[in-house]
Scaffold this motif. Structure first.
Motif, short mmCIF file in Angstrom:
data_model
loop_
_atom_site.label_atom_id
_atom_site.label_comp_id
_atom_site.label_asym_id
_atom_site.label_seq_id
_atom_site.Cartn_x
_atom_site.Cartn_y
_atom_site.Cartn_z
N MET A 1 0.84 -1.17 0.00
CA MET A 1 0.00 0.00 0.00
C MET A 1 0.89 1.24 0.00
O MET A 1 1.83 1.34 0.77
N ALA A 2 0.59 2.19 -0.86
CA ALA A 2 1.38 3.43 -0.96
C ALA A 2 0.69 4.54 -0.18
O ALA A 2 -0.53 4.65 -0.18
N TYR A 3 1.49 5.33 0.48
CA TYR A 3 0.98 6.48 1.22
C TYR A 3 1.51 7.75 0.58
O TYR A 3 2.64 7.80 0.13
N GLU A 4 0.69 8.77 0.59
CA GLU A 4 1.12 10.06 0.10
C GLU A 4 1.17 11.01 1.29
O GLU A 4 0.17 11.23 1.97
N TYR A 5 2.36 11.55 1.57
CA TYR A 5 2.55 12.44 2.69
C TYR A 5 2.68 13.88 2.21
O TYR A 5 3.23 14.14 1.16
N GLN A 6 2.18 14.80 3.00
CA GLN A 6 2.32 16.21 2.70
C GLN A 6 3.02 16.89 3.87
O GLN A 6 2.71 16.60 5.03
N ALA A 7 3.93 17.79 3.54
CA ALA A 7 4.62 18.54 4.60
C ALA A 7 3.66 19.59 5.14
O ALA A 7 3.10 20.38 4.40
N VAL A 8 3.47 19.58 6.45
CA VAL A 8 2.59 20.53 7.11
C VAL A 8 3.39 21.20 8.22
O VAL A 8 4.06 20.52 9.00
N HIS A 9 3.31 22.51 8.28
CA HIS A 9 4.01 23.25 9.34
C HIS A 9 3.35 22.93 10.67
O HIS A 9 2.13 22.74 10.75
N ALA A 10 4.12 22.90 11.72
CA ALA A 10 3.62 22.56 13.06
C ALA A 10 2.53 23.52 13.53
O ALA A 10 1.71 23.16 14.36
N LEU A 11 2.51 24.75 13.01
CA LEU A 11 1.54 25.74 13.48
C LEU A 11 0.44 26.04 12.46
O LEU A 11 -0.35 26.96 12.66
N ASP A 12 0.38 25.27 11.37
CA ASP A 12 -0.73 25.42 10.43
C ASP A 12 -2.04 25.15 11.15
O ASP A 12 -2.16 24.18 11.90
N GLY A 13 -3.01 26.02 10.95
CA GLY A 13 -4.31 25.85 11.57
C GLY A 13 -4.43 26.46 12.96
O GLY A 13 -5.51 26.53 13.51
N THR A 14 -3.30 26.91 13.52
CA THR A 14 -3.36 27.53 14.86
C THR A 14 -3.13 29.04 14.82
O THR A 14 -3.41 29.71 15.79
N ILE A 15 -2.59 29.52 13.70
CA ILE A 15 -2.32 30.95 13.55
C ILE A 15 -3.13 31.46 12.38
O ILE A 15 -3.02 30.96 11.27
N GLY A 16 -3.96 32.46 12.64
CA GLY A 16 -4.77 33.05 11.58
C GLY A 16 -4.08 34.24 10.96
O GLY A 16 -3.16 34.82 11.52
N ALA A 17 -4.52 34.61 9.78
CA ALA A 17 -3.96 35.78 9.10
C ALA A 17 -4.39 37.04 9.85
O ALA A 17 -5.48 37.10 10.41
N ILE A 18 -3.52 38.04 9.85
CA ILE A 18 -3.83 39.30 10.52
C ILE A 18 -3.91 40.41 9.49
O ILE A 18 -3.32 40.33 8.41
N ALA A 19 -4.64 41.47 9.82
CA ALA A 19 -4.79 42.60 8.90
C ALA A 19 -3.53 43.46 8.87
O ALA A 19 -3.12 43.94 7.82
N GLU A 20 -2.91 43.68 10.03
CA GLU A 20 -1.70 44.48 10.08
C GLU A 20 -0.87 44.09 11.30
O GLU A 20 -1.39 43.60 12.29
N GLN A 21 0.44 44.32 11.17
CA GLN A 21 1.33 44.05 12.29
C GLN A 21 1.18 45.12 13.34
O GLN A 21 1.01 46.29 13.03
N ARG A 22 1.23 44.70 14.58
CA ARG A 22 1.15 45.63 15.69
C ARG A 22 2.54 46.10 16.09
O ARG A 22 3.54 45.76 15.46
N THR A 23 2.61 46.87 17.17
CA THR A 23 3.88 47.41 17.65
C THR A 23 4.92 46.32 17.85
O THR A 23 6.08 46.48 17.50
N ASN A 24 4.51 45.21 18.41
CA ASN A 24 5.37 44.05 18.62
C ASN A 24 4.79 42.91 17.80
O ASN A 24 3.57 42.74 17.76
N HIS A 25 5.68 42.15 17.14
CA HIS A 25 5.17 41.12 16.23
C HIS A 25 5.98 39.84 16.39
O HIS A 25 7.20 39.87 16.49
N LEU A 26 5.27 38.72 16.38
CA LEU A 26 5.88 37.40 16.39
C LEU A 26 5.68 36.78 15.01
O LEU A 26 4.55 36.52 14.61
N SER A 27 6.79 36.60 14.29
CA SER A 27 6.75 35.99 12.95
C SER A 27 7.14 34.53 13.05
O SER A 27 8.16 34.19 13.66
#
Length: 184
Positions: free
Chosen positions: A1-27
């Motif tokens: 049986m063959a499996y197809e794996y996809q690379a997923v970042h550890a934080l995908d789905g936990t960080i949403g997009a933001i409209a603008e960066q604030r004074t302090n920012h975590l990238s």
């Protein structure tokens, strides 16, 4: 049986997009190549001389004769191969790209935010640009590096990335902090 794996970042789905960066920012960085370099016995000085940053990568102190090497230029496979060729018998190289997450905390309150969970003097005289150290951030082990007057990189094991982001949000609760994936 063959499996197809996809690379997923550890934080995908936990960080949403933001409209603008604030004074302090975590990238949160998606594609940073990370390798661990361990000098061969008696070869620390030679390995350190070869690991001088050249624009392709940056070597950060991780312990005696041990460095984390980060690159935004190389892919994970090419970074480890390039370092192995350059270092030869002076050091051992292990790709850590899929096991580590790189975060950048920047802003005028970055050092104050980190001081809420790190027991290291982060004043620019004691921890200047280019300095790196393994520290505990709250209860998590991270490699911390000062990358600018108001910016720090944190490298953490992939399985602890979500907990570190949550801890940093708590540490920054009295500061204006935004969190998003890095654009570089």
């Amino acid at each position: 049986m063959a499996y197809e794996y996809q690379a997923v970042h550890a934080l995908d789905g936990t960080i949403g997009a933001i409209a603008e960066q604030r004074t302090n920012h975590l990238s949160v960085h998606r594609m940073t190549a990370v390798a661990m370099v361990l000098a061969a016995p008696g070869q620390t000085a030679e390995a350190a001389g070869i690991l001088v940053s050249n624009g392709e990568f940056e070597a950060r102190f991780s312990g005696p004769g041990e460095w984390l090497v980060l690159s935004e230029v190389h892919a994970p496979e090419t970074l480890a191969a390039e370092l192995s060729v350059r270092l030869g018998d002076f050091a051992f190289v292990v790709d850590q790209s899929h096991g580590r997450v790189v975060l950048t905390l920047s802003g005028r309150d970055a050092a104050r935010i980190l001081a809420n969970g790190i027991a290291v003097d982060l004043h620019a005289d004691a921890f200047p640009i280019g300095r790196a150290a393994n520290v505990l951030c709250s209860h998590l082990s991270v490699n911390l590096a000062r990358t600018g007057n108001e910016s720090f990189d944190l490298v953490v094991m992939r399985s602890f990335a979500e907990a570190l982001v949550d801890d940093l949000k708590v540490m920054a609760r009295s500061h204006d902090l935004s969190v998003d994936f890095a654009t570089r």
